[in-house]
Design an enzyme around this catalytic site. Sequence first.
Site, PDB file in Angstrom:
ATOM      1  N   CYS A  65       0.800  -1.230   0.000  1.00  0.00           N
ATOM      2  CA  CYS A  65       0.000   0.000   0.000  1.00  0.00           C
ATOM      3  C   CYS A  65       0.831   1.277   0.000  1.00  0.00           C
ATOM      4  O   CYS A  65       0.284   2.365  -0.152  1.00  0.00           O
ATOM      5  CB  CYS A  65      -0.934   0.005   1.206  1.00  0.00           C
ATOM      6  SG  CYS A  65      -2.012  -1.431   1.284  1.00  0.00           S
ATOM      7  N   HIS A 357      -9.071   3.002  -2.316  1.00  0.00           N
ATOM      8  CA  HIS A 357      -7.662   2.667  -2.105  1.00  0.00           C
ATOM      9  C   HIS A 357      -7.125   1.830  -3.259  1.00  0.00           C
ATOM     10  O   HIS A 357      -7.045   0.609  -3.163  1.00  0.00           O
ATOM     11  CB  HIS A 357      -7.506   1.927  -0.772  1.00  0.00           C
ATOM     12  CG  HIS A 357      -6.110   1.468  -0.487  1.00  0.00           C
ATOM     13  ND1 HIS A 357      -4.993   2.196  -0.839  1.00  0.00           N
ATOM     14  CD2 HIS A 357      -5.647   0.337   0.111  1.00  0.00           C
ATOM     15  CE1 HIS A 357      -3.913   1.540  -0.461  1.00  0.00           C
ATOM     16  NE2 HIS A 357      -4.282   0.410   0.109  1.00  0.00           N
ATOM     17  N   CYS A 387       0.190   2.639   6.572  1.00  0.00           N
ATOM     18  CA  CYS A 387       0.570   1.274   6.858  1.00  0.00           C
ATOM     19  C   CYS A 387       0.578   0.489   5.550  1.00  0.00           C
ATOM     20  O   CYS A 387       0.066   0.946   4.525  1.00  0.00           O
ATOM     21  CB  CYS A 387      -0.404   0.633   7.847  1.00  0.00           C
ATOM     22  SG  CYS A 387      -2.110   0.603   7.239  1.00  0.00           S
TER      23      CYS A 387
END
Length: 402
Positions: A65, A357, A387
């Site tokens: 991510c 996302h 994170c």
Amino acid sequence: MMAHDLQRLALQGLAKKTGISKDIVDYIVCGTVIQEVKTSNIAREAALGAGFSEFTPSHTVTQACISSNQAISTCIGLLASGQASITIAGGVEFMSDVPIRHSRYMRSLMFDLNRKKSTGDKLGIAMKMLSGKALTPELPAVAEFSTNEVMGHSADRLCAAFGVTRKEQDEFALRSHTLARKAIDNGYLTDVLSFKIPGKEKVIKEDNGVRPSSMEQMAKLKPAFIKPHGTITAANSSFLTDGASACLIMTEAKAKELGLKPKAYLRDFLYVSQDPKDQLLLSPAYATPRLLEKVGLNLGDIDVFEYHEAFAGQILSNLKALDSDHFAKKYMKRSAKPGAPPLEKFNLWGGSLSLGHPFGATGVRLATTAANRLIKEDGKFALIAACAAGGQGHAMLVERYP
């Protein structure tokens, strides 16, 4: 349409908005997570498709991510080392068409088929290919390789450990959607490009996952991971979406030479890593105080906070960790709690919960949103944090350009 097409459009949009000549860019770095094998170096294919010079090197990075965060920091390294003076960092994810492989058994049969000579042998393998074992596809992994646990399950355990209730999570998720809707309606998200899907009439002008609801409606949803008593639901989790991003990064001297006014300085950054089992999503809690100490600032010096919202519970757990003396002393080896960012400065234009996302693209969105908010809110410093899978994370300090 493929993933590199989305990245291509982001690169073209950036060039058009900034007026930068495509021939003078020294290097392009893009992040992605679920890679399309036909375009393994997606940065190069997107750059060529966008009309950038064939003499401009490009490469692709992947770090879950925080892949486009890594693209940004890679560009910073190229600038700092004198290898480049004008770079572009970006990222892309195309969740609508993720690569799905044949099973390993089917793949081995295909190789065997090529080696067989006789018709009988080939027919024998062909019959095996029709079996359920061979025809069952192999989907991209959704679980951590090292722990075999899906991130949502880990988030549920994290919420239980920090005492984050379902109500708190739903309230934060509703906040994210409400703030995103307000930001869109007020015209704050000026970096979003309109996009027309090939073969479709409708032009997409804004993120289509922004859906302010009500606490009553959200309360009706069932737990998504730990059933029946979990607290993570579809409403308080970030959703999978398609998206690409790009930002222009250069030395201050080069910007002045070209007559460009930067939005912000990228002052400093760091990466952290923890136990991927019990602290998978806690990187912002570790990275935030370390970065502040590194740059010699206090929490109160930061005007804008932009954190990646993987789950509402993940954000709230990190905030509680930062505000916990017990956690600071036992796990962070600190004498006292660092303190949590105040919500009145936190993700005020929505976040991943509402905007979506696309794994490889989110980091650039965080950085550009931080820069835009500093200008809009007349702030000086912004801190971004995120994170990532594997128990990794990132934080960066952004300073408004005077």
